[in-house]
Structure formats: structure tokens, C-alpha cells
Enzyme design. Structure first.
Site, PDB file in Angstrom:
ATOM      1  CG  ASN A   1      12.766  30.516  55.551  1.00 33.90           C
ATOM      2  OD1 ASN A   1      13.941  30.272  55.792  1.00 33.90           O
ATOM      3  ND2 ASN A   1      12.178  31.659  55.863  1.00 33.90           N
TER       4      ASN A   1
ATOM      5  NE  ARG B   1      15.211  34.007  54.060  1.00 40.98           N
ATOM      6  CZ  ARG B   1      15.628  34.210  55.301  1.00 40.98           C
ATOM      7  NH1 ARG B   1      15.400  33.306  56.223  1.00 40.98           N
ATOM      8  NH2 ARG B   1      16.253  35.308  55.621  1.00 40.98           N
TER       9      ARG B   1
ATOM     10  CG  HIS C   1      15.627  41.833  56.161  1.00 39.70           C
ATOM     11  ND1 HIS C   1      15.943  42.716  57.162  1.00 39.70           N
ATOM     12  CD2 HIS C   1      15.255  40.681  56.778  1.00 39.70           C
ATOM     13  CE1 HIS C   1      15.780  42.121  58.336  1.00 39.70           C
ATOM     14  NE2 HIS C   1      15.366  40.882  58.127  1.00 39.70           N
TER      15      HIS C   1
ATOM     16  NE  ARG D   1      20.768  39.519  64.148  1.00 31.61           N
ATOM     17  CZ  ARG D   1      20.025  39.400  63.060  1.00 31.61           C
ATOM     18  NH1 ARG D   1      20.160  40.237  62.054  1.00 31.61           N
ATOM     19  NH2 ARG D   1      19.138  38.434  62.969  1.00 31.61           N
TER      20      ARG D   1
ATOM     21  CD  GLU E   1      10.934  38.015  54.184  1.00 29.40           C
ATOM     22  OE1 GLU E   1      12.153  37.937  54.041  1.00 29.40           O
ATOM     23  OE2 GLU E   1      10.389  38.027  55.299  1.00 29.40           O
TER      24      GLU E   1
END
Ligand code: ADP
Length: 415
Positions: free
Chosen positions: A7, A99, A189, A250, A396
Site C-alpha cells: 500500500n 492497493r 474505502h 476534510r 483491508e
């Protein structure tokens, strides 16, 4: 099969080595052999590696780029002193899973990497200018180091959401803009939401098609996903991960007019406006203190900080808004599942997000809610609750490793 899962961020490289195959997947017996993180690639890099059950290896080295970082990691992985069971040299890595953040409309599932796929990921760069180039750095480096004999697979954050209907994914702007530029909601996600759906299915003993849940991934980045009949039918992030829930830095949902207003009144460029919305908004923007939920909860408790409380209240309010939205969209749900750093660890946020939802028959057991922290997977609702509530730690990397195995062996996906 030993799968190396990679990743890569713009200046970081995260990896895990997971021993898995179809039997492991079926029986949930995959083994995580080692993991590592290299940060600040390009300057004095910070290195943190750990083989399962061993003491962590920490170091700081100047690593120029992702290729150097990967070579450094491989040197450690194949060194006998690292004590990773079953790994003695490069040949003991049997497959690699990458990923990838954005697969746009082209990549609806995980695929084996070849030149055509790589150029497809490159084509998606305009949609994810920060993330896809970073993912590609890991891909270029590992193809160079491992050569064509080690199969490599790309797994996309967006692909789980490719089942959303048009009514969910289109923005209400002129349709030609979608046709011409593919401006639409993609969602992110996806690997996490898919993993939550899979774990829920196992916990509740259901078939995939019978999984109807609202998945809440609450970390520094946060998103909600409505999973109906085992498929994502809606999610809160949009064209980019800026949309939806309030996050660490955010803003989430916002009236687009704010962009023009801010640019005009502050005399700043579009790039600067988006930097405010991406990096200086959300929890840190409202509290003026931090984007770290743990610290905000502490500030609120110990110093009754008004803006820390406001930031937390707004965060929970937005979660509630999406739960209500998806309950209507799905015509009810069987469960709400919390995951991500905040979702997995904060009983307080789970409780505050679910208060005043008794109209829907949602009732959590306070004692179980307190217990469900630090990586525990459990149901936290009362037996009377009409909608079950679960805490499910996401993983993940495991899903990346499993997808890699399935794609390499051409086996059907269980989830
Ligand atoms: P990322 O999106 O970067 O992967 P994580 O999923 O690791 O983020 O989540 C990070 C967030 O989780 C931070 O806001 C952190 O404060 C929060 N968090 C971690 N542990 C706790 C806890 N015990 N209570 C509240 N928040 C927590």
C-alpha cells in the site's frame, strides 16, 4: 501461498506478508507473518518492521524513492535474523497485491497486472492525482524487482461501489458532463466496506445476497456505505474522498457555492480553497485544535472546551444524517456496523451517534459498547434492538491478500 501486500502513499510504503490460500480463506485461518511501514520516503525515512511474535525492527535511513524503500524492505524480509517463518529468499514471495485507490468505471473488480492494466491505472490519474501516482510507484518498483514470474494483482478502493445504481452515483448536473468527463460519485474505502460486509455475513450466518447493513468506516478519513443484497448501493464519498461525512481534516458535504465565495472573499485560488477544505476543515477546522478524536474527547472532558465539543457533536450529527438517509434508501437495515480507528475504539462516539434513534428501534447495550474496543469484534446492541449494532475491526490487508490469491488462481470471489 505467501502474499506480499503493498500500500504505497506519496511518501510512504506499507506492507504485510500474509500466508493464505483457498482453504485458509474458507476456514478463516490466514496467517499474518510480518508487517512494515516506511515513512518519509525521499528524505531521512523512518522504518518500522515487525515479524509476528518478534520484537520490532526500527531504523532511520535515507531512502531516495519507492524502489529503494521496497528493496530495503525486501532485504529485511529475506534476512534470516528477521525470523519470518517460511521466508528465506525472494522466491518465497509467491504473489503481490497492490492497493489502488481509483479504478474509475473500468476496474469493477480486482485484476491481474499487465501493461494494459497499468496504463488503465495511469488513465485514472486525473481522478486521483495524489493517490494513483503513489500506488503506481509501488507497482513499477515491484515489477522491476520481482520480474514477470511473480504474479501481481491490483485491488481498487472504488470497485466495491461499482454496483451503485445511476440514481445514487450521478450528480444532478447536466448529463453530458457525466458522458464527457465521467463526473460522478465513485466512492472509496471499498475494500474496508466489503470486508465489513463479509465479516458481518460470517457473524450473522447469512448468505451474501442476504446482507443488508449500513457500514460506517470512521477513521481520519470517514465514509458510510449502504450495502443491500450484499452490494454497495450507495456511499458517502463522491468523485473524490472529500465528500460525505465530516472527517479529521476534510469538510465532507458542503454547498459548492462556498468554493466561489471563499475564493472571492479571501482572495485565494481554487487550489488554496481546496487545500482549506481538504486539510484545514473537519474536526481540526471546527475545534481549532486537532484532527485527533482521542485528543478532542479528552479536551471536551477535562477542559469542557466548547469548540472541541462542537466538532464532536457535528461529527456525530453527520453520522446520524447518513444513517437516516440510508435507512430510507434501503427501506430499513438489519445492522449498523462500526469500523475504522474511531468506529472500533470509541464507545463515546458510537453512543452519541446512535442517541435519539429510538424511533427506529436502535438500542445499544452500554456495557457491551464499552467492552468493544481495541480490535474486538462484537455485537453491542441489546437483544430487543430492532436493528443490530456491531463493532467490526477492518482488515483491508487481509482482503487484498485474499483477492490476490483468488485472482491468481482464477477462483470465484466468496465476497
Ligand atoms: P486513517 O483514516 O488515517 O486510517 P484510523 O482509522 O487509524 O485513520 O483512525 C484514526 C482516528 O481514530 C484518529 O482520529 C484517532 O484519534 C481515532 N482513535 C483511535 N483510538 C481512539 C480511541 N480510543 N478513542 C477515540 N478515537 C480514537
Amino acid at each position: 501461498m505467501n502474499v506480499l501486500v503493498l500500500n504505497c502513499g506519496s511518501s510512504s510504503l506499507k506492507f504485510q506478508i500474509i500466508e493464505t490460500d483457498l482453504a485458509h480463506i474458507e476456514n478463516d485461518t490466514d496467517v499474518m507473518l510480518a508487517k512494515g511501514l516506511i515513512e518519509r520516503i525521499g528524505s531521512q525515512s523512518i522504518i518500522n518492521f515487525q515479524a509476528e511474535g518478534q520484537i520490532a525492527f526500527k531504523s532511520a535511513e535515507p531512502l531516495r524513492d519507492h524502489k529503494q524503500a521496497l528493496l530495503y524492505a525486501i532485504k529485511w524480509i529475506t534476512n534470516q535474523d528477521s525470523k519470518i517463518p517460511g521466508i528465506a529468499d525472494l522466491a518465497d514471495i509467491h504473489a503481490i497485491g497492490h492497493r489502488c485507490v481509483h479504478g474509475a468505471e473500468r476496474f469493477k473488480k480486482s485484476v491481474r497486472l499487465d501493461n494494459d492494466v497499468i496504463s488503465g491505472i495511469e488513465d485514472c490519474i486525473p481522478l486521483a492525482p495524489l493517490h494513483n501516482p503513489a500506488n503506481l510507484k509501488g507497482i513499477y518498483a515491484s515489477r522491476e524487482i520481482f520480474g514477470p514470474s511473480v504474479p501481481q494483482v491490483a485491488i481498487f478502493d472504488t470497485s466495491f461501489h461499482s454496483t451503485m445504481p445511476e440514481t445514487s452515483y450521478l450528480f444532478a448536473i447536466p448529463y453530458q458532463l457525466y458522458s464527457r468527463f465521467k463526473i460522478r460519485k465513485y466512492g472509496f474505502h471499498g475494500t474496508s466496506h466489503r470486508f465489513i460486509g463479509y465479516r458481518y455475513r460470517r457473524l450473522a450466518g447469512k448468505e451474501r445476497d442476504d446482507v443488508n447493513i449500513i457500514s460506517m468506516h470512521l477513521g481520519n478519513g470517514a465514509s458510510a456505505c449502504a450495502i443491500k443484497g450484499g452490494k454497495s448501493i450507495d456511499t458517502s464519498m463522491g468523485l473524490t474522498p472529500l465528500d460525505g461525512l465530516m472527517m479529521g481534516t476534510r469538510c465532507g458535504d458542503i454547498d459548492p457555492t462556498v468554493v466561489e465565495f471563499l475564493s472571492h472573499n479571501e482572495g485565494i485560488t481554487m487550489d488554496e480553497v481546496f487545500s482549506v477544505l481538504n486539510k484545514r476543515s473537519g474536526l481540526i477546522g471546527i475545534s481549532g485544535l486537532t484532527n485527533d478524536m482521542r485528543d478532542l474527547l479528552q479536551e471536551e472532558k477535562e477542559h469542557q472546551d466548547r469548540r472541541a465539543k462542537l466538532a464532536i457533536d457535528m461529527f456525530c450529527h453527520r453520522i446520524k444524517k447518513y444513517i437516516g438517509f440510508y435507512l430510507a434508501e434501503m427501506n430499513g437495515t438489519d445492522a449498523i456496523c462500526f469500523t475504522g480507528g474511531i468506529g472500533e475504539n470509541s464507545a463515546e462516539i458510537r453512543k452519541r451517534s446512535l442517541t435519539h434513534l429510538d424511533f427506529f428501534g436502535i438500542e445499544i447495550d452500554d456495557e457491551l459498547n464499552q467492552l468493544a474496543c481495541g480490535g474486538r469484534e462484537m455485537k453491542i446492541s441489546t437483544p430487543e434492538s430492532r436493528i443490530a449494532v456491531y463493532v467490526i475491526p477492518t482488515n483491508e490487508e487481509l482482503l487484498l491478500a485474499r483477492d490476490t490469491v483468488r485472482v491468481v488462481l482464477n477462483a470465484p470471489r466468496i465476497w
